[in-house]
Scaffold this motif. Structure first.
Motif, PDB file in Angstrom:
ATOM      1  N   HIS A  42      64.525 -18.010  85.624  1.00 56.54           N
ATOM      2  CA  HIS A  42      65.591 -18.760  85.026  1.00 56.54           C
ATOM      3  C   HIS A  42      65.553 -18.754  83.382  1.00 56.54           C
ATOM      4  O   HIS A  42      64.582 -18.503  82.758  1.00 56.54           O
ATOM      5  N   ARG A  56      70.032 -18.105  89.814  1.00 51.70           N
ATOM      6  CA  ARG A  56      68.639 -18.449  89.245  1.00 51.70           C
ATOM      7  C   ARG A  56      68.468 -19.880  89.312  1.00 51.70           C
ATOM      8  O   ARG A  56      67.194 -20.256  89.016  1.00 51.70           O
ATOM      9  N   LEU A  57      69.456 -20.696  89.197  1.00 54.85           N
ATOM     10  CA  LEU A  57      69.072 -22.301  89.269  1.00 54.85           C
ATOM     11  C   LEU A  57      68.219 -22.743  90.574  1.00 54.85           C
ATOM     12  O   LEU A  57      67.653 -23.606  90.493  1.00 54.85           O
ATOM     13  N   CYS A  60      64.325 -19.715  90.711  1.00 52.71           N
ATOM     14  CA  CYS A  60      63.287 -20.107  89.869  1.00 52.71           C
ATOM     15  C   CYS A  60      62.434 -21.133  90.154  1.00 52.71           C
ATOM     16  O   CYS A  60      61.268 -21.228  89.789  1.00 52.71           O
TER      17      CYS A  60
END
Length: 259
Positions: A42, A56-57, A60
């Motif tokens: 992230h 990526r939210l 990660c």
């Protein structure tokens, strides 16, 4: 042997088994060099690009540390998530667990952004948050933490302090403290404030999350279409309670035509 392992896997709680399996596979691929970690970490920079890399939210939270950390992180992820998913009165539905994960994950990222800490993966913060949430309802019980028996509600504190035994542990403590604050905020808004402050639960599971998680009524399958009854217990959708025959006759099975 493989069939037994597969059967055992499918008998696990669905959310816990799915997230743990994805975390283990993705982390192993990254640490073996099969995939680049730069695609999953992230950073706000990637969210402001066009198109934004919004995956990526989620990713990660699916990368563990290397070495033994991969084993322990995967174990604790499944351990605490399965305790939330099965037999926990605070999370009676899978939608409640999903909403909890969404709130905690978003809060951790917000804290990291506001405090400007240099973290790009947050699985350990999420694990600490789940440990805090689970053990708050286990006061008076005992828990085993690394071969040491301690009061259950002290488990999150022990998880934070154990970092001092390793080099650079104070940095890992900051990461876990993000999860601690996020879990405490959830506990305050969802339980303490409604029960002791006279307020309302502002973190009730939204309807859109429920619709997202619930099993669809019509399932298209390769060998036909399955329709899930709206109320299987009452039999209102299947017609079990309809017809002119008495209730005692309906339990006799299928009739056979004579002659």
């Amino acid at each position: 042997m493989s069939e037994n392992l597969l059967d055992a896997f499918w008998q696990m709680p669905p959310i816990a088994r799915t997230l743990t399996a994805v975390t283990a596979v993705l982390s192993l691929s990254v640490h073996l060099g099969l995939l680049s970690a730069s695609w999953f970490i992230h950073h706000p920079y990637y969210l402001w690009k066009f198109p934004p890399q919004i995956w990526r939210l989620v990713t990660c939270y699916l990368i563990t540390g290397g070495g033994l950390s991969m084993l322990f992180d995967s174990y604790f992820l499944y351990h605490y998530l399965s305790q939330m998913e099965i037999g926990n009165p605070r999370f009676p539905r899978k939608a409640d667990v999903v909403w909890y994960l969404m709130f905690i994950s978003g809060t951790i990222l917000m804290i990291n952004y506001l405090v400007d800490l240099p973290f790009h993966t947050f699985l350990r913060a999420l694990i600490l948050a789940m440990a805090y949430t689970v053990t708050q309802d286990q006061r008076g019980m005992k828990a085993t933490f690394y071969f040491i028996t301690i009061p259950a509600q002290l488990t999150p504190i022990a998880m934070i302090l154990v970092n001092l035994l390793f080099p650079g542990g104070h940095i890992a403590m900051l990461l876990q403290l993000e999860g601690f604050v996020a879990a405490h905020l959830y506990d305050f808004l969802a339980r303490i404030w409604p029960e002791f402050g006279g307020g309302r639960n502002v973190l009730a599971t939204p309807a859109f999350v429920t619709r997202l998680v619930q099993t669809p009524r019509v399932l298209e399958r390769g060998f036909g279409t399955a329709v899930r009854p709206e109320d299987a217990a009452s039999g209102s959708s299947s017609g079990a309670s309809r017809g002119p025959l008495p209730d005692s006759w309906r339990t006799r099975g299928r009739g056979q035509r004579l002659g």
